[in-house]
Design an enzyme around this catalytic site. Structure first.
Site, short mmCIF file in Angstrom:
data_model
loop_
_atom_site.label_atom_id
_atom_site.label_comp_id
_atom_site.label_asym_id
_atom_site.label_seq_id
_atom_site.Cartn_x
_atom_site.Cartn_y
_atom_site.Cartn_z
N SER A 45 6.64 0.62 4.96
CA SER A 45 5.55 -0.06 4.24
C SER A 45 4.15 0.47 3.78
O SER A 45 3.61 0.58 2.90
CB SER A 45 5.03 -1.54 4.61
OG SER A 45 4.58 -1.56 6.14
N HIS A 287 -2.91 -3.25 5.96
CA HIS A 287 -2.16 -2.32 5.06
C HIS A 287 -3.04 -1.34 4.24
O HIS A 287 -3.95 -2.08 3.86
CB HIS A 287 -0.82 -2.87 4.46
CG HIS A 287 0.37 -3.03 5.11
ND1 HIS A 287 0.51 -3.99 6.11
CD2 HIS A 287 1.61 -2.37 5.21
CE1 HIS A 287 1.76 -3.93 6.66
NE2 HIS A 287 2.27 -2.93 6.10
#
Length: 306
Positions: A45, A287
């Site tokens: 990711s 993230h």
């Protein structure tokens, strides 16, 4: 790293469309020399860019962004769409390089299936999910909640309650996972070289998720002070392993940590590259946001064109 950290954690790999093109060179974004392609991006990711607009690619469950670092690198190198295959996928581990990965919305083919003898550039961003970094952060957030519940009388005074659960009797369970993942990363690099012997290969490390020093992460991440240090140390250990395995395999290593220092999840919203538990920018929790993917792309380009 995203073990679907819609609850707050981390994942890694890259996405795709396969092609054949000539392995010539061209001037890159800063005047350096870089391969034209084909370029294959592999990873989880942190490569895919979950929740960063615009989400595209197949399957949709991989959460790839049109502004992730593979796309930005390809654009800077002036590659045609047919010259880049992005196989990255949220939640990917090293096992998903050689096998299919089921997502919540479709199945991603084995990432290695994008590699051919014509491939000239490969980036690999993997390892976070192999050591369970997503679940580690989730657990540390949970213990942080107890640490800060002073009014309830729960605080034990241990400023690293999560570390205490993972380091017992002189044994660090997270470090054991990092050590075990090294062999899998090494095998992955060997396989890339076997499938694409003419490719320049770069292992892409992880950017700084947490700050150095005494920055307070209680609001942004809910972590006890000592656990901020522990998690930062484990991420650095992971990057050290990736760099070591890259060197042993004759591959390049892209340090995204150093340029991201000061842009961590606990920094100001205007300067951060990593979003905290409650993102202020379109990105998954814990993230990279769009600025983070741009920063990672710049680091990759500096290595490729250096």
């Amino acid at each position: 790293m995203r073990n679907h950290l819609r609850t707050g954690a981390v994942a890694v790999l890259a996405c795709g469309v396969l092609v054949a093109a000539v392995g010539l060179t061209q001037h890159g974004h800063d005047g350096g020399t870089a391969p034209v392609g084909p370029y294959v991006a592999l990873g989880d990711s942190y490569t895919a860019g979950p929740d960063i607009p615009d989400q595209n690619g197949t399957p949709l469950g991989c959460d790839r962004s049109s502004q992730n670092y593979p796309a930005l690198v390809a654009a800077a190198l002036k590659l045609q769409p047919a010259q880049i295959t992005d196989r990255s996928c949220s939640g990917a581990t090293t096992a998903d390089l050689s096998g299919q990965q089921s997502t919540g919305d479709g199945t991603n083919p084995a990432q290695f299936s994008a590699l051919t003898s014509d491939t000239r550039l490969v980036t690999l961003g993997i390892g976070g999910n192999d050591i369970g970094f997503s679940s580690l952060i989730t657990r540390c957030v949970e213990t942080g909640v107890l640490y800060y519940a002073i009014r309830l009388g729960v605080n034990t005074g241990d400023d690293a309650p999560c570390r205490t659960q993972y380091v017992t009797g002189g044994t660090d369970k997270v470090q054991q996972k990092i050590d075990a993942a090294a062999a899998r990363v090494s095998a992955a690099l060997d396989e890339i070289k076997k499938r694409s012997p003419k490719a320049r290969v770069y292992v892409v490390g992880y950017p700084a998720i947490l700050p150095d020093g005494d920055t307070d992460c209680s609001r942004a991440m809910g972590l006890a002070p000592g656990d901020v240090s522990y998690l930062r140390e484990k991420e650095q250990d992971l990057n050290t392993m990736l760099q070591r395995e890259a060197k042993a395999a004759g591959a390049g290593y892209v340090d995204t940590y150093k340029p991201s220092v000061g842009h961590d999840a606990c920094s100001a919203a205007s300067s951060r590259w990593i979003e905290p538990l409650v993102p202020a920018s379109p990105a998954a929790a814990v993230h990279p946001n769009a600025a983070g993917e741009r920063g990672m792309a710049d680091a990759v380009l500096s290595s490729v064109e250096g």
